[in-house]
Design an enzyme around this catalytic site. Structure first.
Site, PDB file in Angstrom:
ATOM      1  CG  ASP A   1      -5.981 -13.281  -7.046  1.00 19.80           C
ATOM      2  OD1 ASP A   1      -5.233 -13.250  -6.050  1.00 19.80           O
ATOM      3  OD2 ASP A   1      -7.142 -12.837  -7.024  1.00 19.80           O
TER       4      ASP A   1
ATOM      5  CG  ASP B   1      -7.511 -18.552  -8.476  1.00 26.37           C
ATOM      6  OD1 ASP B   1      -7.797 -19.070  -9.576  1.00 26.37           O
ATOM      7  OD2 ASP B   1      -8.249 -17.704  -7.909  1.00 26.37           O
TER       8      ASP B   1
ATOM      9  CG  HIS C   1      -6.772 -16.530  -3.345  1.00 26.21           C
ATOM     10  ND1 HIS C   1      -7.225 -15.329  -3.849  1.00 26.21           N
ATOM     11  CD2 HIS C   1      -6.984 -17.457  -4.325  1.00 26.21           C
ATOM     12  CE1 HIS C   1      -7.684 -15.518  -5.085  1.00 26.21           C
ATOM     13  NE2 HIS C   1      -7.544 -16.807  -5.376  1.00 26.21           N
TER      14      HIS C   1
ATOM     15  CG  ASP D   1      -2.433 -14.368  -0.365  1.00 23.14           C
ATOM     16  OD1 ASP D   1      -3.643 -14.593  -0.236  1.00 23.14           O
ATOM     17  OD2 ASP D   1      -1.966 -13.731  -1.328  1.00 23.14           O
TER      18      ASP D   1
ATOM     19  CB  CYS E   1      -3.979  -9.798  -3.030  1.00 22.24           C
ATOM     20  SG  CYS E   1      -4.580 -10.770  -1.652  1.00 22.24           S
TER      21      CYS E   1
END
Length: 380
Positions: A114, A204, A252, A254, A358
């Site tokens: 992150d 981020d 995010h 991913d 992550c």
């Protein structure tokens, strides 16, 4: 099996998500907080002891279970010849402040991805958009400093530290947004009318997908258009593309859009991509495969993550992928796509900020900058 080269062990180099991994950071769960309310986020988990307006550390038993799985991942990677470093957790329970605001808690140091991104020989610290995460980079600074001392070619960069005043957030966003029907939420995602204003650049690092010369950056609840513009101006040798998906709570990239190897992307079917993006991949001979349905229907207690952590994988090389051990459908799909799969128990880590991707940051991958999208199409 990838083996680290001793001469490259402290070199910073990673251009994409799939080149052979030789050096990585794996996060820690110690001290992670259910963070205090702030303009960007509030938690409301009364059944787990955290009704709205409260905050505090995650239970010790949960922390121990998460650290056991993180330590196991580190051992698995080391057993494959990959160097593993670990951050230094802070006292995340302490209040923090700038001259313009104060915040009653921090968050944690598990989801390294992150906060940091490696782009070639550059290690870039993201702005972050939660006040509780403003100082999180400090948990990783000792490692960054050691890389800088060891690698004369490393570029150490930090995006402008944001002010995060009330001007950076839409007032009363969450109560109003949560009351909207799903189709209106998606419409606001497409229009970019989410939590963040454009008062300052915010992003981020986990909203960035690296595919060589092309970086696809998701506009989300943590990344605004100004943040994408800053990345574009900061990285003039790359093509930085802002993208959105039909995800009512984008946070995010991913667990939505995961490059696995040259020519192949794993995509969350519940979050359709823009037609322009799909066309751009098609004209460049990339295949987009819908991720297998997750085994679990919901995240574990005290987790803000979605069940699509099933596709939050860590690619070790173009033929090898680490996957959460309980996600058998995802494992079978990756086998069918020709990958060797390394199952890793990781479900207990989810409440601490995410999955395998992550929790890790690639510091060195063997490989060079390449252009995987030589054909232009539309706005891409």
């Amino acid at each position: 099996m990838p083996v680290a080269h001793q001469g490259d062990s402290m070199k910073v180099n990673a251009w994409n998500e799939w080149d052979p991994l030789t050096h990585v950071i794996v996060g820690r769960a110690d001290g992670t907080m259910v963070q205090a309310p702030e303009p960007a986020v509030f938690r409301d988990w009364p059944e787990e002891g955290f009704p709205r307006g409260t905050h505090g550390p995650l239970p010790e038993a949960m922390t121990a279970a998460a650290n056991e799985q993180l330590d196991h991942l580190a051992r698995v990677l080391e057993g494959r010849g990959i160097r593993v470093d670990r951050p230094r957790p802070l006292d995340f329970s302490q209040p923090v402040a700038t001259p313009e605001w104060s915040q009653k808690s921090m968050f944690g140091a598990m989801p390294v991805r992150d906060v940091l991104v490696t782009i070639g020989n550059e290690l870039l610290e993201a702005t972050m958009s939660f006040r509780s995460r403003w100082f999180e980079y400090l948990a990783h600074r000792p490692l960054i400093e050691s890389y800088f001392r060891a690698d004369p070619d490393m570029r150490w960069e930090a995006a402008p530290k944001p002010r995060l005043t009330e001007a950076s957030y839409r007032e009363g966003f969450w109560d109003a947004y949560d009351a909207l029907p799903p189709e209106e939420k998606i419409a606001r995602v497409r229009r970019g009318e989410l939590l963040l204003t454009e008062a300052e650049p915010l992003f981020d690092a986990a909203d960035i997908a690296r595919l060589g010369k092309d970086l696809f950056v998701q506009r989300s609840l943590a990344t605004n258009a100004a943040g994408i513009r800053w990345l574009r101006q900061h990285l003039p040798d790359h093509r930085v593309h802002g993208v959105t998906f039909e995800n009512a709570h984008p946070m995010h990239i991913d667990a939505t859009w995961v490059p696995l190897r040259p020519g192949l992307v794993l995509h969350c079917a519940e979050r359709p991509a823009e037609e322009e993006l799909l066309h751009h991949l098609k004209v460049n001979d990339w295949q987009v495969v819908q991720a297998a349905t997750p085994q679990r229907q919901a995240a574990p207690p005290l987790s803000a993550c979605s069940r699509w952590l099933s596709m939050n994988v860590l690619v070790l090389d173009p033929g090898t992928v680490c996957v959460e051990a309980g996600e058998t459908a995802q494992i079978e799909q990756l086998y069918a796509l020709g990958f060797d799969v390394v199952p890793v128990p990781f479900w207990d880590v989810a409440p601490f900020g995410g999955g395998l991707h992550c929790a890790t940051l690639d510091i060195h991958r063997e490989g060079m900058l390449q252009d995987y999208f030589p054909k232009r199409s539309g706005r891409f």
